[in-house]
Design an enzyme around this catalytic site. Sequence first.
Site, mmCIF file in Angstrom:
data_model
loop_
_atom_site.group_PDB
_atom_site.id
_atom_site.type_symbol
_atom_site.label_atom_id
_atom_site.label_comp_id
_atom_site.label_asym_id
_atom_site.label_seq_id
_atom_site.Cartn_x
_atom_site.Cartn_y
_atom_site.Cartn_z
ATOM 1 N N LYS A 43 0.861 -1.189 0.000
ATOM 2 C CA LYS A 43 0.000 0.000 0.000
ATOM 3 C C LYS A 43 0.893 1.232 0.000
ATOM 4 C CE LYS A 43 -4.057 2.116 1.949
ATOM 5 N NZ LYS A 43 -3.569 3.481 2.020
ATOM 6 N N ARG A 90 -7.965 12.405 -7.007
ATOM 7 C CA ARG A 90 -9.126 11.702 -6.496
ATOM 8 C C ARG A 90 -10.292 12.654 -6.189
ATOM 9 N NH1 ARG A 90 -11.127 9.933 -1.626
ATOM 10 N NH2 ARG A 90 -12.376 8.068 -1.931
HETATM 11 S S1 IVH Z 1 -6.649 0.065 -4.838
HETATM 12 C C1 IVH Z 1 -10.830 0.289 -5.663
HETATM 13 N N1 IVH Z 1 -4.112 -0.512 -4.480
HETATM 14 O O1 IVH Z 1 -4.769 3.727 -0.923
HETATM 15 C C2 IVH Z 1 -9.606 0.213 -4.843
HETATM 16 N N2 IVH Z 1 -4.903 1.536 -3.596
HETATM 17 O O2 IVH Z 1 -6.804 3.853 1.139
HETATM 18 C C3 IVH Z 1 -8.933 1.513 -4.705
HETATM 19 N N3 IVH Z 1 -3.216 2.885 -2.491
HETATM 20 O O3 IVH Z 1 -6.968 5.813 -2.659
HETATM 21 C C4 IVH Z 1 -7.531 1.516 -4.404
HETATM 22 N N4 IVH Z 1 -1.536 1.514 -2.816
HETATM 23 O O4 IVH Z 1 -4.469 6.023 -3.160
HETATM 24 C C5 IVH Z 1 -5.091 0.377 -4.258
HETATM 25 N N5 IVH Z 1 -1.899 -1.130 -4.260
HETATM 26 C C6 IVH Z 1 -2.869 -0.259 -4.054
HETATM 27 C C7 IVH Z 1 -2.636 0.955 -3.362
HETATM 28 C C8 IVH Z 1 -3.698 1.829 -3.148
HETATM 29 C C9 IVH Z 1 -1.910 2.683 -2.299
HETATM 30 C C10 IVH Z 1 -3.947 4.070 -2.002
HETATM 31 C C11 IVH Z 1 -4.871 4.698 -3.029
HETATM 32 C C12 IVH Z 1 -6.234 4.651 -2.399
HETATM 33 C C13 IVH Z 1 -5.906 4.534 -0.951
HETATM 34 C C14 IVH Z 1 -7.052 3.879 -0.202
#
Ligand code: IVH
Length: 664
Positions: free
Chosen positions: A119, A140
């Site tokens: 993440k 976003r």
């Molecule tokens: S998927 C529909 N994958 O985390 C799913 N997000 O807390 C949406 N982020 O807004 C996000 N690494 O900015 C996804 N490998 C990852 C990510 C990730 C960082 C961030 C992203 C999102 C936030 C959510």
Amino acid sequence: MKNLPVNDKKKQAQLLRKELEKHNRQYYVLDNPVISDDEFDSLYQKLILLELDTPSLVDKYSPTQRVGGEPLAAFTSVDHLSPMLSLANVFNGKQFADFHNRVKQTINISNIDYFGEPKLDGLAISLVYEDGKLVRAVTRGNGKRGEDVTHNARTIKAIPLTLTALAPPTLLEVRGEIYIEKAQFERLNQRQKAGNKKTFVNARNAAAGAVRQLDAKVAASRPLTICCYGIARIENHVSPATQQDSLQLLKSFGFRVSEDTVLLKNEKECILYFKELAGKRQSLAYDIDGVVFKVNRISDQQLMGAVAKAPRWAVAFKFAAEEAMTLVREIDLQVGRTGVLTPVARLQPVFVGGATVTNATLHNFEEVARKDIRVGDTVVVRRAGDVIPEVVKVLFDLRPAEAIRYEIPNELPDIAIEQSIKKVIHFVSKKALDIDGLGDKLVAQLVRKKYVVGFSDLFNLKKECLLLLERLGSKSADKILLAIASSKQTTFSRLIYGIGILGVGEETAARLADSFDSLEKIQRGTIEEFEKIPDIGTVVSQSIFDWFSKAENIEELDNLLSAGLVIENSHNSEKTIDFVCVVTGSFDSMKRSEIVQSLNTIGIRTANTVSRSVDFLVCGDSPGSKLERAHALGIRLVYQDELMRLLEQKAIGKNSIKAFLEGK
Ligand code: IVH
């Protein structure tokens, strides 16, 4: 590279661009340069000269066009093609197991593959490509609509301006995270220092700050990069079947994707991956604040769908908050939103969880006593991401003899006024009565001068009083009086939110308004009745009960009504239709017609065909083609037991149906 055709300048430019793009990708996307910087520069110079020589050859997708041009005058906001969701968080194995169980309930197969990804801690971006060309990059924003930052995205070398595909999709929407790698961030700060400029607190701020600038030169000067983690839309191209395939496809298009992802076969492997990344966290080239787990098969993701702000098929397993030791210099009182007093520790600044912490909430007086926090103590503080820092514990062994025990001040004259000011500010705020033009400073003056003591005094304000305030002319006074007058007509939920009951935020206020259709009914409400409302627990129920048990509060409400406050009719007297559903299949306990009737009586309209405007599908046994169509459109499914729960609720209104559909 091959020799350039001597007489064909257009061809020369094309070849140079292709070559530069390839090396650009090798360097910025694949972290694997195959020519030296000097060789790259010399190719780049050739192209620059060629384009200068023949300006008609300049193309906005040329690698020479990544340096920012003139700053924009203003930002434009644009709708996302599909909402940019966020992720639900879990913090421990038990919560992760709960997530996994929810997944298992929907996806009825024994082995569910997950895809594990770091993440990344940066800022989310949506990149739109039409016919293989970058046309838009959007932040976003609120998830539905964000800011167009294409000018800045174009300066990020790891973002392809054109896709590497012979037949690119006609439309591609990619989601990713823009960030700065740790080593690059250190270098950036050294440069700032050397140039006598302010250093950045953390990499995330430096990245996010740059992307939100009107002048693309700022972004161009920061070592921004990106990792892409999802395809939100793809048209006229084969759709990937899994998350793993998505990343593979993105990589083949020329996007940078994380190298630290894995396919995980079961819950145990997920936990192992989490532990592995947690162990590697410090040595990774980039900052992460947890691990993301996604159901791997896209068709399964579609089955799971999403709640209001987050998909149900993915979860962020966050690392524990970072902790650090520091000194308590002072303990002060702070006045909160609803006028509550909160003791706050003023700390010796300490860097923890990606920011310098100078204050930490001590929550309340009991907490100070229970943890026995004294001025002069060394304490452990904790901070996770955007969360407010808190004191975990006192290190008693390090307590100096002269540490001072905290005494609740006996007299709080100033604080009492501050408290009234906060209460009135809250009452007039956007989500409450929404009185335009009555800013915090004006409210403070009104309360200090005693023109406003209770809320209702606002409605009896005289123009002469307003004119006595600093910097307020006749025109502004008229405007404010008009805004006050028009706020007299309000909704029940705004009023409940505005009066500032401890623990009652906007959502809870809406639910209360839904469940009780008049002030009198709430006044007569019991703790048990409040507790029956979804999401309202014992503490908040008690708090609501206490508020309505105080004579002065009831008097204030009476005063408001006599001052002309009008509460608009709620849904109970004037039913509006807020939701549309389709009912399909057969049901054990009720006839379909009965279900339709019950739904209609709570304001849910039933339709016969599944279309995009349908909010949910009520799904019985043997559902047939309607279910397939709902799947295809990503429409929320409501099964029998869930439906029964909905219909059994005592009082149902718009907000509780909404909350129900969002799985709250
Ligand atoms: S998927 C529909 N994958 O985390 C799913 N997000 O807390 C949406 N982020 O807004 C996000 N690494 O900015 C996804 N490998 C990852 C990510 C990730 C960082 C961030 C992203 C999102 C936030 C959510």
